[in-house]
Design an enzyme around this catalytic site. Structure first.
Site, short mmCIF file in Angstrom:
data_model
loop_
_atom_site.label_atom_id
_atom_site.label_comp_id
_atom_site.label_asym_id
_atom_site.label_seq_id
_atom_site.Cartn_x
_atom_site.Cartn_y
_atom_site.Cartn_z
N ARG A 51 0.80 -1.23 0.00
CA ARG A 51 0.00 0.00 0.00
C ARG A 51 0.82 1.27 0.00
NH1 ARG A 51 -3.09 -3.51 1.72
NH2 ARG A 51 -1.27 -4.13 2.87
N THR A 52 1.82 1.33 0.87
CA THR A 52 2.50 2.61 1.03
C THR A 52 3.20 3.00 -0.27
OG1 THR A 52 2.75 2.13 3.36
CG2 THR A 52 4.07 3.92 2.50
N LYS A 80 25.65 -3.31 -2.34
CA LYS A 80 27.11 -3.21 -2.54
C LYS A 80 27.77 -2.46 -1.40
CE LYS A 80 26.41 -2.62 -7.51
NZ LYS A 80 26.47 -1.59 -8.55
N ARG A 101 11.35 4.01 2.89
CA ARG A 101 11.04 3.04 3.96
C ARG A 101 12.31 2.26 4.26
NH1 ARG A 101 5.98 -0.96 4.36
NH2 ARG A 101 5.10 1.02 5.02
N HIS A 129 5.58 6.00 11.34
CA HIS A 129 5.03 5.81 10.00
C HIS A 129 4.07 6.98 9.75
CE1 HIS A 129 3.54 4.11 6.41
NE2 HIS A 129 3.31 2.87 6.79
C1 NCD Z 1 1.98 -0.98 8.16
C2 NCD Z 1 3.48 -0.84 8.27
O1 NCD Z 1 4.20 -1.03 7.29
O2 NCD Z 1 3.92 -0.52 9.36
N1 NCD Z 1 1.55 -1.17 6.84
C3 NCD Z 1 1.26 -0.08 6.08
O3 NCD Z 1 2.11 0.70 5.74
N2 NCD Z 1 -0.01 0.12 5.77
C4 NCD Z 1 1.39 -1.94 9.08
C5 NCD Z 1 1.96 -3.32 9.14
O4 NCD Z 1 2.87 -3.69 8.39
O5 NCD Z 1 1.46 -4.07 9.97
#
Ligand code: NCD
Length: 307
Positions: A51-52, A80, A101, A129
């Site tokens: 999703r993100t 590397k 991320r 997040h």
């Molecule tokens: C979450 C995350 O990555 O922290 N997912 C997301 O970005 N919607 C929640 C999760 O992984 O449980």
């Protein structure tokens, strides 16, 4: 230049403006379809995501911009041995804004210190997040009309779940907020959040390991999965993974206007039978995430509202 590393990087006014812009985009997306013409978003994902990453890419495309990036550490030069600082210095020449991320807490903060473009933290380890939290706030604001005077139940993995940590951080700035923490003993919220965030802001909270007991009190139930990848051993994960399963039977205890949010992915913690309950808004929440990210990209690039 502004970066979004924590939800607190926006003042309350900036946050209100952002949520209003996201609401306007949600209602009239066509008006915004050209505002990022010629701009590029880089997605630097050193950890899995559906999703993100895709909602960031979808958001930039909806704004008329382009996207580039990688979706795992092994497909980038980090394999590397390249440092975050070097990677971001170079990406700054390739894109106008980036979302990162990373499994290590603080990596996007380090990146922002070397970056020539705005950096958005798209999740750093068990820490923060912010774009998920901003999405959660938009969902609550759009569906409840207000972010004040709410009793919020957070359920599941409160120890490792970064979405929970970020949400608590962001919500303590509103008035009349009360939390009920629902978790097994081993997965309670970390000490630093209790001391530095909840107690420091005099936020009332209680803790329980029985979901049914507290359901009648909640305005919002924030469900989360047990974060398998952050456990040190598989046995603990297996023992704890199904601690809470929300099903239609438990939902009979909940208020008729309680919202169920979940950042997704769901594993077992919400039975699929709950999906058709009108209080289950987690898929709608994922949809709001696109509009929120569109608004955030526009804000960080300082793009004006289209004519
Ligand atoms: C979450 C995350 O990555 O922290 N997912 C997301 O970005 N919607 C929640 C999760 O992984 O449980």
């Amino acid at each position: 230049m502004k970066h979004i590393i924590s939800p607190l990087d926006l003042t309350c006014n900036e946050l209100d403006d952002l949520l209003s812009l996201a609401g306007r985009i949600y209602r009239h997306p066509e008006r915004y379809s050209q505002v990022c013409n010629g701009k590029k978003l880089a997605t630097l994902f050193y950890e899995p995501s559906t999703r993100t990453r895709l909602s960031f890419e979808s958001a930039m495309m909806n704004l008329g911009g382009n996207v580039l990036g990688f979706s795992s550490a092994d497909s980038s030069s980090v394999a590397k041995g390249e440092s975050i600082a070097d990677t971001i210095r170079v990406i700054s020449y390739y894109a106008d804004i980036c979302a990162m991320r990373h499994p290590k807490e603080g990596a996007p903060l380090v990146a922002s210190q070397f970056s020539g473009i705005p950096v958005i933290n798209a999740g750093d380890g068990g820490h923060n997040h912010p774009t998920q939290t901003l999405t959660d706030l938009l969902t609550i604001k759009e569906l409840k009309g207000d972010l004040n005077n709410l009793t919020i139940g957070v359920c599941g993995d409160l120890k490792f779940g970064r979405t929970v940590h970020s949400l608590i951080n962001a919500m303590v700035r509103y008035s009349g907020i009360r939390f009920i923490m629902i978790s097994p003993d081993e997965l309670k919220i970390p000490e630093y959040l209790r001391n530095e965030t909840l107690d420091a802001n005099n936020i009332p909270y209680t803790e329980t390991n029985v979901l049914e007991d507290v359901l009648p009190e909640l305005d919002v139930l924030y469900m989360t999965r047990v974060q398998r990848e952050r456990f040190f051993n598989e046995e603990d994960y297996i023992r704890l993974k199904d601690s809470f399963i929300l099903d239609n039977n438990k939902m009979t205890y909940a208020n008729k206007d309680m919202l169920i949010l979940h950042p997704l992915p769901r594993v077992n913690e919400i039975a699929t039978e709950v999906d058709s309950d009108p209080r289950a808004v987690y898929f709608k929440q994922a949809h709001y995430g696109v509009f929120l990210r569109m608004a955030l990209i526009m804000t960080l690039l300082e793009l004006p509202e289209p004519e």
